[in-house]
Scaffold this active site. Structure first.
Site, PDB file in Angstrom:
ATOM      1  CG  HIS B 236      -0.308   0.044   2.176  1.00  0.00           C
ATOM      2  ND1 HIS B 236      -1.494  -0.414   3.584  1.00  0.00           N
ATOM      3  CD2 HIS B 236       1.126  -0.848   3.070  1.00  0.00           C
ATOM      4  CE1 HIS B 236      -0.764  -0.658   4.549  1.00  0.00           C
ATOM      5  NE2 HIS B 236       0.603  -0.273   4.249  1.00  0.00           N
ATOM      6  CG  ASN B 237      -0.014   4.652   1.014  1.00  0.00           C
ATOM      7  OD1 ASN B 237      -0.797   3.604   1.808  1.00  0.00           O
ATOM      8  ND2 ASN B 237      -0.527   5.514   1.210  1.00  0.00           N
TER       9      ASN B 237
END
Lengths: 348, 348, 348
Positions: B236-237
């Site tokens: 994520h991210n």
């Protein structure tokens, strides 16, 4: 279902000891009930065998007298496989071709084929007798699948592929996705269309979520009897020989050729364009760096003979900081000896 | 389909040598027939070129006179891509929107979109012109997919994502599954809902069974022209720059930022929260341990400059057991020299 | 949706500083708008907090006075999870049982269950209250799924499995595929049918495209609160304890027993038939080679205590080529000293 131990022994061509009890299933030594058969291969588990409640234990001669009822085998795993076959219930609860499946009008399915709801069978696909296509599986156009195969739920077999007989494709596996091929250009990576195919021979098993890419041109080939575990990546144009074991999360780079009877343990990395000889064994997590001779056992990254790696990385590497200290001490001491000698000389 | 070599040469803007034969396909040097074109890049395969039955070989100037018919190119791979494009038949056998697909009434599909049976398109999803959604693919609510994309069978594009133009999502890939984020509490790991998104820019390719997590908050971003191979994990991210190559089974930890033109070879591990500079190359199976400067080539775990690693782990490590012996011998010999010297001194 | 900061603070049992503004969402420090809440845990990002446009920052006491509006917490991640829960909209756009799903007549679904189009629910499957089965998911015959679970698109839960409550199965995950078990025979590898099961306890999360094999006999077991990331492989008969973290692309060999609170970082390899004690931490990319004691932190392949590995492989290994040179120099110098001494002796 249950059967007499005598009938089981006859079925397998084995002798048994003890009473002719009823056997209703197979379980581990730890969990088996008195109407279940268990097995022992590794003497490490002898203490479990002594405590087991299993009605009968399948084991080899030396251990058969440790339990009242034994089924005596020279190849316990093979006979275990046969026993489990007798009691196993295959996965699935439907048969025939579901009205909720999509079968292209130009596909050819043997009348004994089972297709689950939401499976897709493309134009001119051919599916052989006794094969089962589970829910959500995709069989692309022009793909041929042999007899007695199982394609489990949500597995994807793209178009133009050739799958042999008795092949098992586990859930989520992808056969015939594009290989990873690009031409470098000043404006980025340009895709080279992957127009080759994948050939899977008889008795091959492909693990869950494993990916086998189609060739750029020509064929990615998995030969008979090879068993591929879960989450394995096989690059385009790879050729894997007969009766290999390719264990979980291993990756094989494009155009590599692997011989017969090769074992690639878990998480092994094999680069592009190399050859691995028949019977080679590559230990878990190894990174192969070039051609591998037949019959060798390698380990490490870069891979080297396994014993050498275990000595170098397992025994010596942890002591390396200490070795640096020892060398530093030697340097100091030798400098002192030399200084002493020099001063001795000066003295003269 | 077949075309004259002269027409092919004109199409690509190349010169050819030899007769103006008909070309009906593309194949490897080894397998090509007299009506097929093959190619040679690596001189390692010159002996195959000398034996090929291919009607014509696409190659660079220096090798063009080794065969009767050659198509002469300065960038063989790029021209190969163009030739293969001419002969390639895309996967699939249907067009239009199948009545067996589920299209939410609030979804917006361009009229040129193809949707296969059993594909799911959620509420307010938007799908651009010329895009194909294969069987079993899932497009979540509010997700936007651009033009000329292909979402292959059983790929999953969760809700709220943004996919550019000319993007290819291979079978079984998962875009926008939850990131791995938990708060530690005295009673266990409490899930932090992952409410961010994923943005995939134009000309990106996502390999089979690859997983790209949605951001916790904000965005996981793959920039234009980046090509991701099979079974890759993107946390994520994460932000991956333009024109990167991320090869099979690589894993990238959360919030890491990767520059443009970076190559992560197979089975590389990249931790959370680091930066990798433009043009860096990380060799196969490496484990990056911190920020990576632009343009460097690293290898090993922990990763170091590749040459250093090959010397240290490839050349020296196997000889480490021997080094221990040599040091032990030195220690003994030096002790003897010192004892001798001491006894000499005593003598004096 | 939006809520007063005072109401939010009350809901979480926290104090706030500054004005009682409206909060409409949660975002990163970098991206948050004046009506959004952000958070700070790591002081590394203090400079971002000083520049943030967020209306309010959730942070711990020491940093609360750096922004006009703060929500003050002793466990920022846990309170962040709670805040995000308030604003999160779960994935999905349908409810109830779709007429386009296949539900076997002998399956038992609680009346609050949601089943999407093209999901398959087999005979005698049981699905508890509040559970959602997304499109293309497969639930095999006789499988029990508890309450409040989510089975995301194209996940596969084979037959005969047992899934607890509040379990999340991410897209493409495969639970209960066959374990990798073969008997060696003179004519190849004979499959040992895998007739065991998989048990997933409450509050477990299974990442995208992760594969968890069914036991050969008996049970593969994942205990409560354990969180498994994407592309992880769990072999047959493995037992993973409570509240473990198993991070992306890790592989666990068959019959291995893992204690409670264990952390396996990314791309770890764990072999068959070992035990890992409670609270052990295995660093990224490590290859465990035997039983692991409780509470230790290991790194490397073969894995050793993490500090030792960082010293040996991180600090010393890169200098190994230099060490070889130093030892060679020592050998030469010592030989010279000995020769000198010998000639000195000769002189005498």
């Amino acid at each position: 279902m249950s059967m007499k131990l005598s009938a089981l022994a006859r079925e397998l061509g084995l002798d048994y000891t003890g009473a002719d009890i009823d056997i209703a299933g197979v379980n581990t030594l730890d969990k088996a009930c008195p109407d279940e058969l268990s097995f022992l291969v590794n003497p490490k588990y002898l203490s479990q065998m002594e405590k087991t409640k299993a009605g009968c234990v399948l084991t080899s001669g030396p251990y058969a007298d440790k339990v009242p009822n034994a089924l005596v085998s020279d190849n316990v795993y093979m006979d275990l496989a046969k026993v489990v076959d007798l009691f196993a219930k295959p996965q699935g609860c439907l048969s025939g071709v579901s009205e909720l499946a999509y079968i292209h009008p130009d596909a050819q399915l043997d009348e004994t084929v089972t297709v689950y709801p939401f499976a897709f069978v493309g134009a001119e696909a051919v599916i052989g007798a006794g094969t089962t296509i589970f829910a959500g599986a995709y069989i692309g156009e022009g793909t041929t699948i042999g007899t007695q195969c199982i394609v489990y739920p949500n597995a994807v077999v793209m178009g133009g592929l050739s799958i042999g007989n008795n092949v098992i494709v586990h859930p989520g596996a992808v056969l015939g996705g594009d290989g990873y091929g690009y031409a470098q250009t000043p404006v980025g990576h340009r895709k080279i269309p992957q127009i080759g195919t994948v050939q899977i021979a008889d008795n091959v098993e492909i693990g869950s979520n494993t990916t086998i890419d189609r060739a750029a041109l020509d064929t990615t080939s998995i030969k008979q009897g090879t068993k591929i575990d879960n989450l394995v990546q096989v690059g385009h144009n790879v050729e894997i020989g007969e009766h290999c074991l390719v264990i979980g999360q291993t990756g094989i780079g494009g155009s590599t050729v692997i011989g017969n009877g090769v074992v690639l343990a878990g998480q092994v990395g094999v680069p592009d364009n190399i050859k691995i000889g028949d019977g080679a064994i590559i230990g878990a997590k190894s990174g192969v760096s070039g051609d591998v001779a037949p019959g060798v056992t390698l380990l490490g990254a870069p891979a080297m003979p396994a014993k050498q790696y275990m000595r170098a990385a397992g025994v010596c590497l942890p002591k390396l900081p200490d070795l640096f200290k020892r060398v530093k001490k030697l340097e100091k001491e030798l400098a002192a000896v030399k200084a002493e000698a020099a001063s001795g000389e000066d003295d003269e």
